[in-house]
Design an enzyme around this catalytic site. Structure first.
Site, PDB file in Angstrom:
ATOM      1  N   HIS A  15       0.832  -1.201   0.000  1.00  0.00           N
ATOM      2  CA  HIS A  15       0.000   0.000   0.000  1.00  0.00           C
ATOM      3  C   HIS A  15       0.866   1.250   0.000  1.00  0.00           C
ATOM      4  O   HIS A  15       2.088   1.199   0.143  1.00  0.00           O
ATOM      5  CB  HIS A  15      -0.996   0.005   1.178  1.00  0.00           C
ATOM      6  CG  HIS A  15      -0.394   0.264   2.527  1.00  0.00           C
ATOM      7  ND1 HIS A  15      -1.157   0.501   3.649  1.00  0.00           N
ATOM      8  CD2 HIS A  15       0.889   0.323   2.950  1.00  0.00           C
ATOM      9  CE1 HIS A  15      -0.375   0.690   4.696  1.00  0.00           C
ATOM     10  NE2 HIS A  15       0.873   0.591   4.306  1.00  0.00           N
ATOM     11  N   CYS A  34       5.459   6.152   4.665  1.00  0.00           N
ATOM     12  CA  CYS A  34       4.295   5.433   4.138  1.00  0.00           C
ATOM     13  C   CYS A  34       3.782   6.062   2.843  1.00  0.00           C
ATOM     14  O   CYS A  34       2.953   5.478   2.148  1.00  0.00           O
ATOM     15  CB  CYS A  34       3.176   5.399   5.174  1.00  0.00           C
ATOM     16  SG  CYS A  34       3.645   4.439   6.615  1.00  0.00           S
ATOM     17  N   HIS A  40       4.909   0.025  -0.379  1.00  0.00           N
ATOM     18  CA  HIS A  40       5.663  -0.842   0.528  1.00  0.00           C
ATOM     19  C   HIS A  40       4.676  -1.884   1.050  1.00  0.00           C
ATOM     20  O   HIS A  40       3.466  -1.706   0.934  1.00  0.00           O
ATOM     21  CB  HIS A  40       6.288  -0.043   1.677  1.00  0.00           C
ATOM     22  CG  HIS A  40       5.283   0.584   2.577  1.00  0.00           C
ATOM     23  ND1 HIS A  40       4.684   1.797   2.310  1.00  0.00           N
ATOM     24  CD2 HIS A  40       4.717   0.147   3.734  1.00  0.00           C
ATOM     25  CE1 HIS A  40       3.822   2.084   3.260  1.00  0.00           C
ATOM     26  NE2 HIS A  40       3.807   1.105   4.145  1.00  0.00           N
ATOM     27  N   HIS A  42       3.224  -5.071   3.834  1.00  0.00           N
ATOM     28  CA  HIS A  42       3.076  -5.536   5.221  1.00  0.00           C
ATOM     29  C   HIS A  42       2.609  -6.983   5.215  1.00  0.00           C
ATOM     30  O   HIS A  42       1.920  -7.423   4.285  1.00  0.00           O
ATOM     31  CB  HIS A  42       2.035  -4.713   5.976  1.00  0.00           C
ATOM     32  CG  HIS A  42       2.444  -3.296   6.219  1.00  0.00           C
ATOM     33  ND1 HIS A  42       3.339  -2.938   7.196  1.00  0.00           N
ATOM     34  CD2 HIS A  42       2.077  -2.150   5.607  1.00  0.00           C
ATOM     35  CE1 HIS A  42       3.500  -1.633   7.185  1.00  0.00           C
ATOM     36  NE2 HIS A  42       2.751  -1.124   6.226  1.00  0.00           N
ATOM     37  N   ASP A  80      -4.835 -10.769  -0.665  1.00  0.00           N
ATOM     38  CA  ASP A  80      -3.508 -11.375  -0.537  1.00  0.00           C
ATOM     39  C   ASP A  80      -2.675 -11.187  -1.803  1.00  0.00           C
ATOM     40  O   ASP A  80      -3.151 -11.458  -2.911  1.00  0.00           O
ATOM     41  CB  ASP A  80      -3.638 -12.866  -0.210  1.00  0.00           C
ATOM     42  CG  ASP A  80      -2.305 -13.481   0.196  1.00  0.00           C
ATOM     43  OD1 ASP A  80      -1.488 -12.786   0.828  1.00  0.00           O
ATOM     44  OD2 ASP A  80      -2.093 -14.671  -0.119  1.00  0.00           O
ATOM     45  N   HIS A  81      -1.434 -10.734  -1.611  1.00  0.00           N
ATOM     46  CA  HIS A  81      -0.501 -10.464  -2.718  1.00  0.00           C
ATOM     47  C   HIS A  81      -1.033  -9.409  -3.679  1.00  0.00           C
ATOM     48  O   HIS A  81      -0.711  -9.422  -4.868  1.00  0.00           O
ATOM     49  CB  HIS A  81      -0.115 -11.751  -3.454  1.00  0.00           C
ATOM     50  CG  HIS A  81       0.834 -12.603  -2.666  1.00  0.00           C
ATOM     51  ND1 HIS A  81       0.447 -13.317  -1.559  1.00  0.00           N
ATOM     52  CD2 HIS A  81       2.160 -12.817  -2.802  1.00  0.00           C
ATOM     53  CE1 HIS A  81       1.490 -13.950  -1.064  1.00  0.00           C
ATOM     54  NE2 HIS A  81       2.545 -13.657  -1.783  1.00  0.00           N
ATOM     55  N   GLU A 125      -0.932  -4.709  11.602  1.00  0.00           N
ATOM     56  CA  GLU A 125      -0.156  -4.274  10.438  1.00  0.00           C
ATOM     57  C   GLU A 125       1.314  -4.633  10.642  1.00  0.00           C
ATOM     58  O   GLU A 125       2.034  -4.947   9.697  1.00  0.00           O
ATOM     59  CB  GLU A 125      -0.318  -2.772  10.217  1.00  0.00           C
ATOM     60  CG  GLU A 125       0.246  -2.309   8.893  1.00  0.00           C
ATOM     61  CD  GLU A 125      -0.159  -0.882   8.574  1.00  0.00           C
ATOM     62  OE1 GLU A 125      -1.031  -0.684   7.721  1.00  0.00           O
ATOM     63  OE2 GLU A 125       0.384   0.037   9.215  1.00  0.00           O
TER      64      GLU A 125
HETATM   65 NI    NI Z   1       2.453   0.778   5.621  1.00  0.00          NI
END
Ligand code: NI
Length: 136
Positions: A15, A34, A40, A42, A80-81, A125
């Site tokens: 995100h 961010c 990036h 998580h 996911d992914h 997160e």
């Molecule tokens: Ni983040």
């Protein structure tokens, strides 16, 4: 007598936290790292908690298989992914913070559950940063 059943799940997603209507400097000031334009990732850990009465016939509050299947279709298959900003329609105009992701997950799972249940979402997160949401 109410009992809570918890089911854990996991997804990886990328995100970027920013607002399209703010310039880069303002986004950088508010969201810092961010706001990386290259995104990036998580490793999100999810706990879906369902509270209800124990069914006297089965001894279950909810068959965990049902909860597992809802989480798979509504969260894992959808997130996911994925790049949340780019590939998940709910975040097209919604900043994908942990707070907002938890609300989106809550709404998606709640719609699939019998209305008799109380639902709470816990979303990690990072191992140290997590949020909870229960429809308040
Ligand atoms: Ni983040």
């Amino acid at each position: 007598m109410k009992v809570t059943v918890h089911r854990k799940a996991h997804f990886n997603a990328a995100h970027r936290l920013y607002r399209k209507d703010w310039n880069f400097e303002k986004n950088q000031a508010v969201f810092g790292l961010c706001n990386n334009p290259n995104f990036h990732g998580h490793n999100y850990e999810l706990i879906a908690s369902v509270t209800g009465e124990i069914d006297p016939e089965t001894g279950y509050v909810i068959d965990v298989k049902i909860l597992k299947d809802i989480i798979k279709s509504e969260v894992e298959d959808a997130f996911d992914h994925k790049n949340l900003n780019v590939e998940v329609p709910e975040f097209e105009d919604l900043n994908p913070t942990a707070e907002n992701i938890a609300v989106v997950i809550y709404d998606k799972i709640k719609k699939k559950l019998d209305t008799k249940f109380y639902l709470e979402i816990t979303l990690y997160e990072t191992p140290r940063n997590f949020v909870t949401y229960s429809g308040q």
